[in-house]
Design a protein around this motif. Structure first.
Motif, PDB file in Angstrom:
ATOM      1  N   SER A 164      -7.386  54.663  17.034  1.00 12.83           N
ATOM      2  CA  SER A 164      -7.045  54.222  15.682  1.00 12.83           C
ATOM      3  C   SER A 164      -7.261  52.717  15.616  1.00 12.83           C
ATOM      4  CB  SER A 164      -5.587  54.558  15.346  1.00 12.83           C
ATOM      5  OG  SER A 164      -5.397  55.954  15.261  1.00 12.83           O
TER       6      SER A 164
ATOM      7  N   VAL B  13      -6.772  49.126  14.161  1.00 14.42           N
ATOM      8  CA  VAL B  13      -5.740  48.420  13.399  1.00 14.42           C
ATOM      9  C   VAL B  13      -6.142  46.992  13.023  1.00 14.42           C
ATOM     10  CG1 VAL B  13      -3.904  49.805  14.445  1.00 14.42           C
ATOM     11  CG2 VAL B  13      -4.517  47.598  15.470  1.00 14.42           C
TER      12      VAL B  13
ATOM     13  N   ARG C 133      -5.677  45.377   9.474  1.00 14.13           N
ATOM     14  CA  ARG C 133      -4.296  45.036   9.107  1.00 14.13           C
ATOM     15  C   ARG C 133      -3.670  44.112  10.152  1.00 14.13           C
ATOM     16  NH1 ARG C 133       0.755  44.875  11.131  1.00 14.13           N
ATOM     17  NH2 ARG C 133       0.391  46.869  12.198  1.00 14.13           N
ATOM     18  N   ASP C 134      -3.493  44.616  11.354  1.00 16.70           N
ATOM     19  CA  ASP C 134      -2.812  43.841  12.393  1.00 16.70           C
ATOM     20  C   ASP C 134      -3.627  42.625  12.814  1.00 16.70           C
ATOM     21  OD1 ASP C 134      -0.971  43.132  14.273  1.00 16.70           O
ATOM     22  OD2 ASP C 134      -1.229  44.865  15.552  1.00 16.70           O
TER      23      ASP C 134
ATOM     24  N   SER D 226      -9.930  56.882  12.108  1.00  9.59           N
ATOM     25  CA  SER D 226      -8.571  56.481  11.735  1.00  9.59           C
ATOM     26  C   SER D 226      -8.522  54.963  11.693  1.00  9.59           C
ATOM     27  CB  SER D 226      -7.557  57.016  12.749  1.00  9.59           C
ATOM     28  OG  SER D 226      -6.252  56.550  12.455  1.00  9.59           O
TER      29      SER D 226
ATOM     30  N   GLU E 135      -6.203  51.636  10.176  1.00 10.33           N
ATOM     31  CA  GLU E 135      -5.060  51.041   9.476  1.00 10.33           C
ATOM     32  C   GLU E 135      -5.622  49.887   8.656  1.00 10.33           C
ATOM     33  OE1 GLU E 135      -1.074  48.872  10.946  1.00 10.33           O
ATOM     34  OE2 GLU E 135      -1.306  50.928  11.667  1.00 10.33           O
TER      35      GLU E 135
ATOM     36  N   SER F 108      -1.683  46.462   4.457  1.00  9.35           N
ATOM     37  CA  SER F 108      -0.243  46.705   4.374  1.00  9.35           C
ATOM     38  C   SER F 108       0.254  46.412   2.971  1.00  9.35           C
ATOM     39  CB  SER F 108       0.521  45.856   5.401  1.00  9.35           C
ATOM     40  OG  SER F 108       0.336  44.481   5.154  1.00  9.35           O
TER      41      SER F 108
ATOM     42  N   SER G 217      -4.790  54.616   6.934  1.00  8.53           N
ATOM     43  CA  SER G 217      -3.357  54.346   7.077  1.00  8.53           C
ATOM     44  C   SER G 217      -3.034  52.966   6.515  1.00  8.53           C
ATOM     45  CB  SER G 217      -2.948  54.386   8.548  1.00  8.53           C
ATOM     46  OG  SER G 217      -3.257  55.621   9.127  1.00  8.53           O
ATOM     47  N   VAL G 218      -1.803  52.808   6.070  1.00  8.34           N
ATOM     48  CA  VAL G 218      -1.352  51.493   5.623  1.00  8.34           C
ATOM     49  C   VAL G 218       0.082  51.283   6.092  1.00  8.34           C
ATOM     50  CG1 VAL G 218      -2.815  51.554   3.574  1.00  8.34           C
ATOM     51  CG2 VAL G 218      -0.447  52.275   3.398  1.00  8.34           C
ATOM     52  N   LEU G 219       0.399  50.050   6.400  1.00 11.00           N
ATOM     53  CA  LEU G 219       1.773  49.711   6.750  1.00 11.00           C
ATOM     54  C   LEU G 219       2.599  49.668   5.473  1.00 11.00           C
ATOM     55  CD1 LEU G 219       3.493  48.820   9.251  1.00 11.00           C
ATOM     56  CD2 LEU G 219       3.129  46.478   8.447  1.00 11.00           C
TER      57      LEU G 219
ATOM     58  N   VAL H 250       2.653  54.051   7.434  1.00 14.64           N
ATOM     59  CA  VAL H 250       3.160  53.650   8.743  1.00 14.64           C
ATOM     60  C   VAL H 250       4.411  52.807   8.512  1.00 14.64           C
ATOM     61  CG1 VAL H 250       2.691  52.454  10.898  1.00 14.64           C
ATOM     62  CG2 VAL H 250       0.824  53.614   9.686  1.00 14.64           C
TER      63      VAL H 250
ATOM     64  N   GLU I 224      -4.121  52.728  19.798  1.00 14.04           N
ATOM     65  CA  GLU I 224      -4.466  51.813  18.721  1.00 14.04           C
ATOM     66  C   GLU I 224      -5.067  50.549  19.318  1.00 14.04           C
ATOM     67  OE1 GLU I 224      -0.720  53.229  15.879  1.00 14.04           O
ATOM     68  OE2 GLU I 224      -0.959  51.113  16.390  1.00 14.04           O
TER      69      GLU I 224
END
Length: 309
Positions: free
Chosen positions: A6, A8, A11-12, A40, A42, A45, A74-76, A95, A227
């Motif tokens: 995944s 990230v 976002r991260d 997948s 992320e 957010s 996906s989103v935070l 998330v 991730e």
């Protein structure tokens, strides 16, 4: 073994960037990641723009990205307000996270662990009503920069609380790169014994150079989901000393060399890493993007000979 990655980074990796990255460039990065075979991502957010200005265009990013078949965006969404916004924008998965460390949770979310867990119950109810997936993450699961070692019991307690809300997919996050292989084994075995019906993903940072060693420890335990962040960008903005996440292309290269499958085209992934570096305008920590695959060949005629002594 087939390993699911995944991504990230969008976002991260980008959340701490001081200069706002245009929406079109974020979309370009996410599309390039999907083009490599990762399914997948992320992507962003849904948090207060005043807290994380970089994510203020979250809804627009989701509107513009290309979504391949069987992809999961996906989103935070750490609270109900964010969850509502994410669902309206078309997120496939929410998330939510809580720290195993009380101090880190207050620094990160301005709430106690108990208050955050109560809030996630509301997020879980909303996700169930709207038919949206919910994944939960436990931050500082392997150590805290404020409290030091985190007891396994603290991690297990949060994991069980998540399960009571209906969560069936749980990420254990090494928020500041404090994990070691022995700690990974102890925490993962305890969590798996406590909540055996939950899918476990692992999220490592490479702060102290142990990221891939920790992945290897997870694979020994037959954990198949990880991730990572393209070009190694990222780091928790509320945790001192937190450098980048495990680098996605370095991770994929390692997994392929060890005989695992990922469904990811490494060459395409490296191009996405170069794009991330271009967008950020500085050298990033990824290593395979520069060195190439292990069996990359060079023309000996183009390499200088050692001078005779």
């Amino acid at each position: 073994m087939h390993i699911t990655i995944s991504e990230v980074g969008p976002r991260d990796g980008l959340q701490s960037e001081k200069t706002f990255i245009p929406t079109a460039r974020k979309v370009q990065i996410i599309d390039a990641i999907f083009a490599s075979g990762i399914r997948s991502v992320e992507a962003t957010s849904f948090v207060s723009p005043s807290a994380v200005p970089q994510m203020s265009d979250a809804a627009e990013v989701l509107r513009q990205i290309q979504r391949p078949e069987r992809s999961v965006v996906s989103v935070l969404a750490p609270n109900v307000r964010g969850a509502h916004g994410a669902i309206r924008a078309g997120a496939d998965e929410l998330v939510a996270f809580v720290s195993a460390s009380e101090t880190h949770n207050r620094k990160n979310l301005n709430r106690s662990v108990a208050e955050s867990l109560a809030n996630i119950e509301e997020v879980a109810e909303l996700a169930t009503q709207e038919g949206v997936k919910l994944r939960a993450a436990i931050a500082t699961a392997f150590g805290c920069p404020f409290e030091g070692n985190i007891t396994v019991d603290s991690v297990v307690r949060v994991a069980r609380a998540f399960v009571r809300t209906g969560v069936r997919h749980l990420t254990l996050a090494d928020t500041t790169g404090m994990a070691t292989p022995s700690i990974v084994r102890a925490v993962c075995e305890s969590v798996r014994n406590a909540v055996p019906d939950v899918r476990i993903s692992l999220h490592f940072h490479n702060t102290r150079g142990l990221g891939l060693l920790n992945v290897a420890a997870g694979i020994e335990l037959q954990i198949q989901e990880y991730e990572s962040s393209i070009a190694g960008v990222g780091g928790c903005p509320f945790a001192p000393g937190a450098t980048g996440n495990v680098c996605t292309e370095d991770l994929v290269h390692y997994l392929h060399e060890e005989g695992h499958s990922t469904g990811i085209d490494l060459d395409s992934l490296v191009q996405a890493a170069w794009l991330m570096e271009e967008v950020l305008g500085r050298a990033l920590p990824g290593q395979v993007m520069r060195a190439g695959k292990r069996l990359r060949r060079y023309d000996a005629r183009q390499s200088p000979d050692a001078k005779a002594r």
